[in-house]
Design a protein around this motif. Structure first.
Motif, mmCIF file in Angstrom:
data_model
loop_
_atom_site.group_PDB
_atom_site.id
_atom_site.type_symbol
_atom_site.label_atom_id
_atom_site.label_comp_id
_atom_site.label_asym_id
_atom_site.label_seq_id
_atom_site.Cartn_x
_atom_site.Cartn_y
_atom_site.Cartn_z
ATOM 1 N N MET A 1 0.840 -1.176 0.000
ATOM 2 C CA MET A 1 0.000 0.000 0.000
ATOM 3 C C MET A 1 0.891 1.248 0.000
ATOM 4 S SD MET A 1 -2.883 1.393 2.669
ATOM 5 C CE MET A 1 -3.358 -0.244 3.048
ATOM 6 N N GLU B 1 0.801 5.350 0.694
ATOM 7 C CA GLU B 1 0.003 6.348 1.402
ATOM 8 C C GLU B 1 0.583 7.740 1.180
ATOM 9 O OE1 GLU B 1 -0.861 7.293 5.991
ATOM 10 O OE2 GLU B 1 -1.550 5.337 5.297
ATOM 11 N N THR C 1 -0.268 12.091 2.149
ATOM 12 C CA THR C 1 -1.049 13.137 2.783
ATOM 13 C C THR C 1 -1.171 14.253 1.751
ATOM 14 O OG1 THR C 1 -0.216 12.566 4.963
ATOM 15 C CG2 THR C 1 -1.176 14.766 4.699
ATOM 16 N N LYS D 1 -5.847 12.038 3.958
ATOM 17 C CA LYS D 1 -5.048 10.853 3.654
ATOM 18 C C LYS D 1 -5.569 10.146 2.405
ATOM 19 C CE LYS D 1 -2.478 10.864 7.418
ATOM 20 N NZ LYS D 1 -1.098 11.177 7.402
ATOM 21 N N GLN E 1 -4.821 6.481 0.386
ATOM 22 C CA GLN E 1 -4.159 5.184 0.361
ATOM 23 C C GLN E 1 -4.471 4.524 -0.971
ATOM 24 O OE1 GLN E 1 -5.794 3.270 3.841
ATOM 25 N NE2 GLN E 1 -4.024 3.864 5.061
ATOM 26 N N GLU F 1 -3.821 0.952 -3.213
ATOM 27 C CA GLU F 1 -3.363 -0.428 -3.289
ATOM 28 C C GLU F 1 -3.313 -0.843 -4.755
ATOM 29 O OE1 GLU F 1 -5.338 -3.301 -0.864
ATOM 30 O OE2 GLU F 1 -5.501 -1.915 0.818
ATOM 31 N N ARG G 1 5.126 4.269 -7.268
ATOM 32 C CA ARG G 1 4.853 5.442 -6.430
ATOM 33 C C ARG G 1 5.136 6.740 -7.191
ATOM 34 N NH1 ARG G 1 4.399 6.694 -0.978
ATOM 35 N NH2 ARG G 1 5.086 8.789 -0.470
#
Length: 63
Positions: free
Chosen positions: A1, A3, A5, A39, A41, A43, A48
Motif C-alpha cells: 500500500m 500512502e 497526505t 489521507k 491510500q 493499493e 509510487r
C-alpha cells in the motif's frame, strides 16, 4: 500500500479529482480516501513515482 497526505484535498471535488488522477496513472489501483485527515491510500499501484507525478499534475502536492 502507498500512502500520501494531501493537505489541499478539502472537498468532494478534490476527492473525485484525486481518484481520477490515480486511476489514470494506475487503472487497476484501489483508492481509499479519508478526507478529514487528508489521507490517500492506494493499493495495487506498481509505481509510487507515477502516482506522485499524476497527483502533482492534478494540482495536489503529495506529502
Amino acid at each position: 500500500m502507498i500512502e500520501f497526505t494531501l493537505p489541499t484535498m478539502t472537498c468532494g471535488h478534490c476527492v473525485r479529482a484525486v481518484t481520477q488522477a490515480v486511476k489514470d496513472a494506475a487503472p487497476q489501483a484501489r483508492v481509499e480516501i479519508d478526507l478529514p485527515s487528508h489521507k490517500l491510500q492506494v493499493e495495487n499501484a506498481p509505481d509510487r513515482e507515477a502516482l506522485v507525478k499524476a497527483l502533482a499534475e492534478a494540482g495536489y502536492d503529495p506529502a
